[in-house]
Design a protein around this motif. Structure first.
Motif, PDB file in Angstrom:
ATOM      1  N   SER A 146     -86.527   6.894 -44.714  1.00  0.00           N
ATOM      2  CA  SER A 146     -86.265   7.735 -43.556  1.00  0.00           C
ATOM      3  C   SER A 146     -86.854   7.055 -42.330  1.00  0.00           C
ATOM      4  O   SER A 146     -87.814   6.299 -42.423  1.00  0.00           O
ATOM      5  CB  SER A 146     -86.841   9.138 -43.744  1.00  0.00           C
ATOM      6  N   SER A 147     -86.260   7.303 -41.186  1.00  0.00           N
ATOM      7  CA  SER A 147     -86.790   6.709 -39.965  1.00  0.00           C
ATOM      8  C   SER A 147     -86.642   7.697 -38.820  1.00  0.00           C
ATOM      9  O   SER A 147     -85.786   8.587 -38.853  1.00  0.00           O
ATOM     10  CB  SER A 147     -86.079   5.394 -39.633  1.00  0.00           C
ATOM     11  N   ARG A 148     -87.518   7.523 -37.847  1.00  0.00           N
ATOM     12  CA  ARG A 148     -87.530   8.427 -36.709  1.00  0.00           C
ATOM     13  C   ARG A 148     -87.991   7.648 -35.487  1.00  0.00           C
ATOM     14  O   ARG A 148     -88.762   6.697 -35.614  1.00  0.00           O
ATOM     15  CB  ARG A 148     -88.491   9.566 -36.978  1.00  0.00           C
ATOM     16  N   GLY A 149     -87.525   8.058 -34.329  1.00  0.00           N
ATOM     17  CA  GLY A 149     -87.911   7.330 -33.126  1.00  0.00           C
ATOM     18  C   GLY A 149     -88.269   8.248 -31.989  1.00  0.00           C
ATOM     19  O   GLY A 149     -87.800   9.389 -31.912  1.00  0.00           O
ATOM     20  N   VAL A 150     -89.132   7.728 -31.118  1.00  0.00           N
ATOM     21  CA  VAL A 150     -89.422   8.397 -29.853  1.00  0.00           C
ATOM     22  C   VAL A 150     -88.730   7.562 -28.799  1.00  0.00           C
ATOM     23  O   VAL A 150     -89.190   6.462 -28.474  1.00  0.00           O
ATOM     24  CB  VAL A 150     -90.946   8.464 -29.595  1.00  0.00           C
ATOM     25  N   TRP A 151     -87.593   8.055 -28.316  1.00  0.00           N
ATOM     26  CA  TRP A 151     -86.790   7.252 -27.390  1.00  0.00           C
ATOM     27  C   TRP A 151     -85.940   8.167 -26.534  1.00  0.00           C
ATOM     28  O   TRP A 151     -86.150   9.377 -26.517  1.00  0.00           O
ATOM     29  CB  TRP A 151     -85.939   6.236 -28.163  1.00  0.00           C
ATOM     30  N   CYS A 152     -85.005   7.587 -25.832  1.00  0.00           N
ATOM     31  CA  CYS A 152     -84.121   8.377 -24.989  1.00  0.00           C
ATOM     32  C   CYS A 152     -82.798   8.578 -25.742  1.00  0.00           C
ATOM     33  O   CYS A 152     -82.028   7.633 -25.890  1.00  0.00           O
ATOM     34  CB  CYS A 152     -83.864   7.622 -23.678  1.00  0.00           C
ATOM     35  N   PRO A 153     -82.506   9.768 -26.220  1.00  0.00           N
ATOM     36  CA  PRO A 153     -81.317   9.960 -27.053  1.00  0.00           C
ATOM     37  C   PRO A 153     -80.008   9.724 -26.321  1.00  0.00           C
ATOM     38  O   PRO A 153     -78.982   9.470 -26.943  1.00  0.00           O
ATOM     39  CB  PRO A 153     -81.429  11.409 -27.526  1.00  0.00           C
ATOM     40  N   ALA A 154     -80.030   9.815 -24.985  1.00  0.00           N
ATOM     41  CA  ALA A 154     -78.781   9.608 -24.242  1.00  0.00           C
ATOM     42  C   ALA A 154     -78.352   8.146 -24.273  1.00  0.00           C
ATOM     43  O   ALA A 154     -77.164   7.839 -24.261  1.00  0.00           O
ATOM     44  CB  ALA A 154     -78.962  10.076 -22.802  1.00  0.00           C
ATOM     45  N   ALA A 155     -79.325   7.242 -24.299  1.00  0.00           N
ATOM     46  CA  ALA A 155     -78.978   5.818 -24.200  1.00  0.00           C
ATOM     47  C   ALA A 155     -79.211   5.058 -25.504  1.00  0.00           C
ATOM     48  O   ALA A 155     -78.499   4.097 -25.790  1.00  0.00           O
ATOM     49  CB  ALA A 155     -79.797   5.161 -23.088  1.00  0.00           C
ATOM     50  N   ASP A 156     -80.231   5.471 -26.266  1.00  0.00           N
ATOM     51  CA  ASP A 156     -80.611   4.707 -27.459  1.00  0.00           C
ATOM     52  C   ASP A 156     -79.891   5.245 -28.679  1.00  0.00           C
ATOM     53  O   ASP A 156     -79.602   6.442 -28.764  1.00  0.00           O
ATOM     54  CB  ASP A 156     -82.124   4.794 -27.671  1.00  0.00           C
ATOM     55  N   THR A 157     -79.652   4.367 -29.635  1.00  0.00           N
ATOM     56  CA  THR A 157     -78.910   4.794 -30.812  1.00  0.00           C
ATOM     57  C   THR A 157     -79.207   3.880 -31.991  1.00  0.00           C
ATOM     58  O   THR A 157     -79.922   2.883 -31.849  1.00  0.00           O
ATOM     59  CB  THR A 157     -77.391   4.799 -30.504  1.00  0.00           C
ATOM     60  N   PHE A 158     -78.666   4.226 -33.146  1.00  0.00           N
ATOM     61  CA  PHE A 158     -78.829   3.378 -34.317  1.00  0.00           C
ATOM     62  C   PHE A 158     -77.530   3.412 -35.121  1.00  0.00           C
ATOM     63  O   PHE A 158     -76.716   4.338 -35.003  1.00  0.00           O
ATOM     64  CB  PHE A 158     -80.002   3.840 -35.185  1.00  0.00           C
ATOM     65  N   THR A 159     -77.346   2.374 -35.946  1.00  0.00           N
ATOM     66  CA  THR A 159     -76.178   2.305 -36.827  1.00  0.00           C
ATOM     67  C   THR A 159     -76.684   1.886 -38.195  1.00  0.00           C
ATOM     68  O   THR A 159     -77.558   1.016 -38.283  1.00  0.00           O
ATOM     69  CB  THR A 159     -75.191   1.236 -36.324  1.00  0.00           C
ATOM     70  N   GLU A 160     -76.158   2.471 -39.254  1.00  0.00           N
ATOM     71  CA  GLU A 160     -76.618   2.070 -40.579  1.00  0.00           C
ATOM     72  C   GLU A 160     -75.428   1.853 -41.514  1.00  0.00           C
ATOM     73  O   GLU A 160     -74.353   2.405 -41.336  1.00  0.00           O
ATOM     74  CB  GLU A 160     -77.561   3.114 -41.169  1.00  0.00           C
ATOM     75  N   TYR A 161     -75.694   1.011 -42.513  1.00  0.00           N
ATOM     76  CA  TYR A 161     -74.667   0.732 -43.519  1.00  0.00           C
ATOM     77  C   TYR A 161     -75.371   0.473 -44.841  1.00  0.00           C
ATOM     78  O   TYR A 161     -76.363  -0.254 -44.891  1.00  0.00           O
ATOM     79  CB  TYR A 161     -73.828  -0.488 -43.112  1.00  0.00           C
TER      80      TYR A 161
END
Lengths: 180, 104
Positions: A146-161
């Protein structure tokens, strides 16, 4: 001694007049002739309310970037679906029918570099990229991530496969964090 | 406080120990454990009050003889950004925590 360059940003405002557009000029500070002329001009000037300029000057030393504008929102948001398809093609091509061995540590490193380079080639400006790959053996072991971030959700993102074959699984995550 | 004197890796080890220390592997609880580990690490980082964006990743794997390899590759500013990976284990499970900090 190298001449210092200066960047002057001026925005003249006058009462009763439309404000002019701001302009950026680069002048050499050690141009003494220009300085003398400037001093002469200002010596006898009478400042009126209508002609009070508002100026701000920034001195930039050689080697520094001349301008570093902040941009709070990206022009183009990082594309999840496109990146996922790129990741899928990279991982499937590299892992295919690979079996899990001790050399998978080098494979994991190589794969994370490939994914990062493929994302960089998409040329989304001002995005920092973190590529995280975990390759594990399929052998009756339970794995949870599991992962979690403290960031700006409007600009930051992640992709997984997640890739899986008969011998191993690979979890690939790409985080894209926007630099304001 | 005591936490101020710890290095980052010690800080995360303390967070993992606090979240899952003393527990044997249980399939029904491992989801909650990973969330707890991640939240503990993030709360410790938030207390530092630095102008950073953080990403925390936690993998918990049961000890059954299977192997696991992790790798990460970053495109960032080397002078301001950094990461820390901590490996923790007990008799029944492994836990790998990776923390990435990116300056604002």
């Amino acid at each position: 001694m190298l001449p210092r360059s200066s960047v002057t940003c001026s925005d003249r405002r006058g009462f009763g007049r439309e404000s002019q557009k701001s302009r950026v000029t680069i002048k050499a500070e050690n141009d003494s002739k220009q300085q003398r002329n400037r001093t002469k001009k200002n010596a006898g000037a009478v400042k009126t309310e209508e002609s009070i300029p508002w100026t701000r000057s920034i001195t930039i030393h050689p080697g520094e970037s001349a301008w570093r504008p902040y941009q709070t929102a990206p022009h183009r948001r990082f594309p999840n679906e496109l990146v996922r398809s790129v990741m899928k093609s990279t991982v499937d091509a590299r892992l295919g029918c690979l079996e899990y061995t001790a050399s998978c540590s080098a494979v994991a490193t190589e794969l994370s570099d490939s994914i990062k380079d493929a994302a960089k080639r998409l040329s989304y400006e001002r995005y920092k990229l973190i590529s995280y790959v975990a390759i594990g053996q399929l052998r009756d072991s339970d794995v949870t991530c599991s992962s979690r971030g403290v960031w700006c959700p409007a600009a930051d993102t992640f992709t997984e496969y997640v890739f899986k074959n008969e011998h191993l699984f690979a979890l690939c995550i790409l985080f894209a964090v926007y630099q304001e | 406080s005591v936490l101020d004197k710890l290095t980052e890796s010690e800080l995360f080890t303390v967070a993992v120990e606090g979240a899952i220390g003393g527990n044997a592997y249980q399939h029904s609880r491992v989801n909650q454990w990973t969330n707890n580990v991640v939240e503990q690490c993030l709360s410790q980082l938030s207390k530092l009050g630095k102008p950073f964006k953080y990403i925390v990743t936690c993998i918990i794997m049961q000890k059954n003889g299977a192997g696991l390899q992790t790798a990460c590759s970053c495109f960032w500013d080397n002078t301001t950004d950094g990461s820390c990976t901590v490996r923790w284990e007990n008799k029944s499970m492994y836990c790998i925590v990776s923390v990435f900090g990116l300056a604002i």
